[in-house]
Write a protein that holds these residues in place. Structure first.
Motif, mmCIF file in Angstrom:
data_model
loop_
_atom_site.group_PDB
_atom_site.id
_atom_site.type_symbol
_atom_site.label_atom_id
_atom_site.label_comp_id
_atom_site.label_asym_id
_atom_site.label_seq_id
_atom_site.Cartn_x
_atom_site.Cartn_y
_atom_site.Cartn_z
ATOM 1 N N TYR A 140 6.519 -7.944 -3.352
ATOM 2 C CA TYR A 140 7.368 -8.372 -2.244
ATOM 3 C C TYR A 140 6.896 -7.753 -0.938
ATOM 4 O O TYR A 140 6.538 -6.581 -0.890
ATOM 5 N N PHE A 141 6.931 -8.529 0.137
ATOM 6 C CA PHE A 141 6.548 -8.008 1.443
ATOM 7 C C PHE A 141 7.478 -6.905 1.913
ATOM 8 O O PHE A 141 7.113 -6.074 2.727
ATOM 9 N N THR A 142 8.698 -6.892 1.416
ATOM 10 C CA THR A 142 9.668 -5.879 1.840
ATOM 11 C C THR A 142 9.455 -4.535 1.154
ATOM 12 O O THR A 142 10.063 -3.550 1.544
ATOM 13 N N GLU A 143 8.621 -4.485 0.124
ATOM 14 C CA GLU A 143 8.324 -3.233 -0.568
ATOM 15 C C GLU A 143 7.055 -2.610 -0.003
ATOM 16 O O GLU A 143 6.192 -3.303 0.538
ATOM 17 N N ASP A 144 6.930 -1.301 -0.165
ATOM 18 C CA ASP A 144 5.702 -0.627 0.229
ATOM 19 C C ASP A 144 4.559 -1.122 -0.638
ATOM 20 O O ASP A 144 4.738 -1.431 -1.814
ATOM 21 N N GLN A 145 3.362 -1.152 -0.052
ATOM 22 C CA GLN A 145 2.190 -1.509 -0.832
ATOM 23 C C GLN A 145 1.845 -0.365 -1.775
ATOM 24 O O GLN A 145 2.024 0.798 -1.432
ATOM 25 N N PRO A 146 1.360 -0.664 -2.979
ATOM 26 C CA PRO A 146 0.993 0.399 -3.919
ATOM 27 C C PRO A 146 -0.090 1.292 -3.324
ATOM 28 O O PRO A 146 -0.987 0.818 -2.626
ATOM 29 N N THR A 147 -0.004 2.581 -3.605
ATOM 30 C CA THR A 147 -0.994 3.532 -3.107
ATOM 31 C C THR A 147 -1.650 4.258 -4.276
ATOM 32 O O THR A 147 -1.075 4.355 -5.366
ATOM 33 N N LEU A 148 -2.820 4.796 -4.011
ATOM 34 C CA LEU A 148 -3.508 5.577 -5.025
ATOM 35 C C LEU A 148 -2.717 6.831 -5.365
ATOM 36 O O LEU A 148 -2.680 7.251 -6.526
ATOM 37 N N GLU A 149 -2.047 7.408 -4.382
ATOM 38 C CA GLU A 149 -1.235 8.607 -4.620
ATOM 39 C C GLU A 149 -0.124 8.338 -5.633
ATOM 40 O O GLU A 149 0.258 9.211 -6.399
#
Length: 128
Positions: A71-80
């Motif tokens: 979803y655009f409203t969620e943060d993008q996944p990060t490596l951290e």
């Protein structure tokens, strides 16, 4: 009428092709399905993240973890956010340490995601 029925049928068929969470955990959320908070903390405490293979360690192979950007409203996944996923997976397989190898940003449309971030690590068992 016929065109509406065809559109509804196509939508139903396409939506049933994707399994729920097939792209992995969404965003940077904690995966509560992996165990209790105490078990997750124990895994994170007991699996080290190393830069190189530790001396006298035994390689247990590679593991991967996936996160879905749905979803655009969620943060993008990060490596951290994915490193703990790799630690937890390694702990469940008896590893004492992991070495991050790489991450890839994959097309996620088949997984009902905008994209899927996939990370890989090598697992090690340390000498006792």
């Amino acid at each position: 009428m016929r065109q509406a029925l065809l559109s509804i049928t196509c939508a139903a068929l396409l939506s049933s092709c994707v399994a729920p969470n097939s792209g992995g955990i969404t965003s940077n959320n904690i995966n509560a399905g992996l165990g209790s908070i105490a078990e997750l903390r124990e895994a994170l405490r007991n699996v080290q993240i190393v830069e190189t293979q530790p001396a006298n360690s035994q390689s247990l192979g590679t593991i991967s973890a996936r996160r879905c950007h749905r979803y655009f409203t969620e943060d993008q996944p990060t490596l951290e956010a994915m490193l703990p996923d790799l630690q937890i997976a390694a702990y469940s397989l008896g590893a004492d340490a992991i070495r991050f190898l790489e991450s890839k940003k994959l097309n996620g449309l088949a997984d009902n995601c905008w994209y899927v971030l996939e990370a890989y690590a090598e697992m090690y068992r340390l000498p006792e």
